[in-house]
Design a protein around this motif. Sequence first.
Motif: not given
Length: 283
Positions: A44, A3-4, A1, A40
């Motif tokens: 995620e 995270l943006d 994973m 999104r």
Amino acid sequence: MQLDHVLLRTFVACVDTMSFTRAAERVHRSPATISSQIARLEAEVGTLLFVRDTRNLALTRAGEQMEAHARRILRLHDEAVEAFRKPDVAGSIRIGAPEDYVANILPPVLRRFSLSFPKVEIKVVCAQSTVLVPQVRNGEIDLAVVTRSRGVEGQLLRREPMIWIASHDRVALERRPLPVALFEPGSQARHVVLAALTRSNIPFRAAYENVSQSALLTVVEAGLAVASVARMSAPPSVAHLTEADGLPAVDSVEIALIRSAGSNNRLGDEMADAICQRADAPL
């Protein structure tokens, strides 16, 4: 994973505004894009972050946990970016605000600015709005956060409700004429309070006048008078009164950012941007 940080910034904007529409305005995206980015992010992390209905947003328990992480990640991200982007800017900037605005609005602003411009000296002037306005006009202060009154333009930051406060035993409410603590002549806070009392026909007397915010709170805490202050400025050490206590509704005040002619430069623009972002968030 992974995270943006863009998705996290959108998430925090939604938390601050509790609205996809208002969040879209803040991050300069369309509401549809905001909805897509939140979807999104939820995909995620594998869980819902918001409870949605046709009008409102609310955080789920997972959303509350994500908020703390998101703010910490974004703070560290922004600090790293700013440390390398603007290391050589130097100079000084002068900013003014009344003491309650200094306490409630400026701390995160000054922190963000000092991290972005570590070589810039920040001078803070704490004074009433009626004092700061002419100082900005004369160029003695670069920017000021003030209560907007007649003849004062500037950029509107927020409309702040006014509430009545008293000591917790409410002893001043029992006195007639009603003892009222007031800010200095010429202030907008004083104007809206006197207008509300006049409309209500409640017999009152100006028990304490031309006092600072801290002095006014001391008078109220001692049970010597009631007062009306901006909601964000009312501490838990006093009782926050409602219409049930028999006092009239007071018009909200407008908090504005004013700038001197000499502040039309990079530092002035950066400080103004930091103040506007802070004022748009819940206090």
